[in-house]
Design an enzyme around this catalytic site. Structure first.
Site, PDB file in Angstrom:
ATOM      1  N   ASP A   1     -27.947   3.998 -15.156  1.00 13.67           N
ATOM      2  CA  ASP A   1     -28.941   3.246 -15.929  1.00 13.67           C
ATOM      3  C   ASP A   1     -29.327   1.949 -15.221  1.00 13.67           C
ATOM      4  OD1 ASP A   1     -30.481   2.932 -18.460  1.00 13.67           O
ATOM      5  OD2 ASP A   1     -29.224   1.137 -18.659  1.00 13.67           O
TER       6      ASP A   1
ATOM      7  N   TYR B   1       0.834  -1.212   0.000  1.00 16.19           N
ATOM      8  CA  TYR B   1       0.000   0.000   0.000  1.00 16.19           C
ATOM      9  C   TYR B   1       0.866   1.258   0.000  1.00 16.19           C
ATOM     10  CZ  TYR B   1      -4.494  -2.320   0.432  1.00 16.19           C
ATOM     11  OH  TYR B   1      -5.631  -3.067   0.175  1.00 16.19           O
TER      12      TYR B   1
ATOM     13  N   CYS C   1     -26.915 -22.016  -4.145  1.00 18.03           N
ATOM     14  CA  CYS C   1     -26.014 -23.022  -4.705  1.00 18.03           C
ATOM     15  C   CYS C   1     -26.474 -24.405  -4.243  1.00 18.03           C
ATOM     16  CB  CYS C   1     -24.584 -22.788  -4.221  1.00 18.03           C
ATOM     17  SG  CYS C   1     -23.895 -21.191  -4.721  1.00 18.03           S
TER      18      CYS C   1
ATOM     19  N   CYS D   1     -21.221 -15.795  -4.018  1.00 17.72           N
ATOM     20  CA  CYS D   1     -21.645 -15.828  -2.618  1.00 17.72           C
ATOM     21  C   CYS D   1     -20.577 -15.219  -1.712  1.00 17.72           C
ATOM     22  CB  CYS D   1     -21.916 -17.276  -2.195  1.00 17.72           C
ATOM     23  SG  CYS D   1     -23.293 -18.038  -3.059  1.00 17.72           S
TER      24      CYS D   1
ATOM     25  N   HIS E   1     -24.749  -6.085 -18.357  1.00 10.73           N
ATOM     26  CA  HIS E   1     -25.417  -4.830 -18.699  1.00 10.73           C
ATOM     27  C   HIS E   1     -24.653  -4.148 -19.826  1.00 10.73           C
ATOM     28  CE1 HIS E   1     -26.265  -0.489 -18.319  1.00 10.73           C
ATOM     29  NE2 HIS E   1     -27.475  -0.894 -17.967  1.00 10.73           N
TER      30      HIS E   1
ATOM     31  N   SER F   1      -5.526   2.542  -0.069  1.00  4.72           N
ATOM     32  CA  SER F   1      -6.369   2.175  -1.203  1.00  4.72           C
ATOM     33  C   SER F   1      -7.193   3.376  -1.661  1.00  4.72           C
ATOM     34  CB  SER F   1      -7.316   1.047  -0.809  1.00  4.72           C
ATOM     35  OG  SER F   1      -8.254   0.806  -1.846  1.00  4.72           O
TER      36      SER F   1
END
Length: 401
Positions: free
Chosen positions: A350, A91, A370, A164, A198, A98
């Site tokens: 959108d 980092y 699942c 998941c 999308h 971050s």
């Protein structure tokens, strides 16, 4: 630094790096009480400062929904503590923390501005960031929504493809936060649980690939191999029937078509940690194998990451970049992340606009556990949405009869 030779960001891709003063709401307006729509932008998050690195890792390795380890409370803490100094250096190498909160805040602000124009009936729209392992947490987002007088809320995963371990665990944490804060009945919820196909996201990714290919001299572009890279998952998760591999593959297929890509392309997986087997092939292994066969030009496309963070800025740009160059792969590059690309901001708005207009509580896939699921909390619904979903199912059943 080697990273500067690997990625070249375009003006539409960059906003000045800044620490946001607020991780919820519009920075330029006071929220109106009892009105509008709250949009909870969920992600695992990242440490914004070096001091947050070890607490971030401790939360990550303690979470069985993400990483399953024997003697989790002991081994998880041991791994997190041992990794902390190394991860702090990583980092430090990308600016001291971050940037994911900065990018999420910029995306939320732009998304809400667009939504106010697209859907005035559900305005004003306000975003709230909910990270798993670094602040702001789900509790912070819920309490901020309550203070703003929000009653209509959308849980919006920032992972385009379902897993998941990512979207599922973030939703589970959000519902647990409702109990922790006593706000079980404060909001009427719906869920945007996946959006990897999308068209706005797909075309934004295709445009990023075009920008990536522009980094090469025109005479070399046809020789570039496009390597899509996604975050890996433990094979235990995949073996239960997690949809992630198929959804990643679907995104790759759609993006390749949208980009009208003539270059060869492959898919690999990165960021595996801990003493368990992970989904492959690994991006690191692919780089070694491609270099061994003489491939000089490789463009990495982070298909599951929409914002720059440690996996793009450090793992791909620096770690994999240095590996590639040491193996003689002189044309190793990365396509720019979507970050604040206008096409991507349009896509986010959108996605939410269509969701609100549909009136649906979640996608048709959301309730499909699942086959090997062992988590009783998985695919849960909060109380004020479960009734909506039940009514929808009853109406569909009545219509069939």
């Amino acid at each position: 630094m080697l990273a500067s030779t690997i990625r070249r960001m375009t003006p539409s891709d960059i906003l000045p790096f800044r620490r946001p003063s607020s991780a919820h709401g519009h920075a330029h307006e006071q929220p109106r009480s009892g009105n509008g729509t709250g949009i909870v932008m969920m992600n695992l998050g990242g440490p914004a400062t070096l001091d947050e690195v070890e607490p971030f890792l401790l939360r990550l390795f303690a979470d069985k929904e993400i990483i399953q380890l024997p003697w989790q409370s002991v081994l998880g803490k041991f791994i997190a503590t041992r990794r902390a100094p190394k991860v702090r250096k990583l980092y430090a190498g990308i600016g001291g923390g971050s940037p994911i909160l900065t990018w999420t805040t910029a995306q939320g602000e732009a998304m809400c501005t667009r939504l106010d124009e697209l859907s005035p009936d559900t305005a004003p729209h306000k975003f709230y960031v909910s990270f798993r392992y670094a602040p702001p947490f789900a509790d912070d987002a819920l309490q901020a929504m309550k203070a703003d007088g929000i009653t209509r809320a959308v849980a919006f995963t920032q992972y385009p493809q379902w897993s998941c371990s990512t979207t599922g665990s973030s939703l589970n944490d959000l519902w647990r936060a409702l109990d922790r804060t006593g706000l079980q009945d404060a909001f009427t919820w719906s869920i945007i649980d996946r959006w990897g196909e999308h068209e706005g996201f797909v075309h934004a990714m295709a445009s990023a690939i075009d920008n990536g290919l522009e980094q090469y001299p025109e005479r070399e572009r046809d020789d570039v191999l496009v390597l899509f890279s996604a975050h890996s998952l433990p094979l235990k998760v995949i073996d239960r029937g997690d949809a992630y591999p198929s959804e990643i593959a679907a995104s790759v297929s759609r993006v390749v078509q949208a980009a009208e890509l003539r270059n060869p392309h492959m898919l690999s997986f990165q960021s595996s940690v801990g003493p368990v087997r992970w989904l492959g092939p690994s991006t690191e292994t692919m780089i070694k194998q491609l270099a061994a066969r003489g491939q000089k030009n490789v463009l990495v496309v982070p298909i599951a990451f929409t914002s720059d963070h440690i996996e793009t800025l450090s793992e791909i740009d620096i770690e994999y970049g240095e590996l590639a160059h040491s193996l003689g792969m002189t044309g190793f590059r990365r396509a720019p992340s979507l970050n604040a690309r206008a096409e991507f901001l349009d896509a986010l708005a959108d996605i939410v606009n269509r969701h609100l207009a549909s009136g649906r509580p979640h996608s048709s896939q959301y309730k499909q556990n699942c086959p090997g699921c062992t988590n009783a909390a998985c695919r849960g619904l909060p109380s004020r949405m479960a009734q909506t979903a039940a009514c929808e199912v009853s109406a569909e059943s009545a219509a069939r009869h």
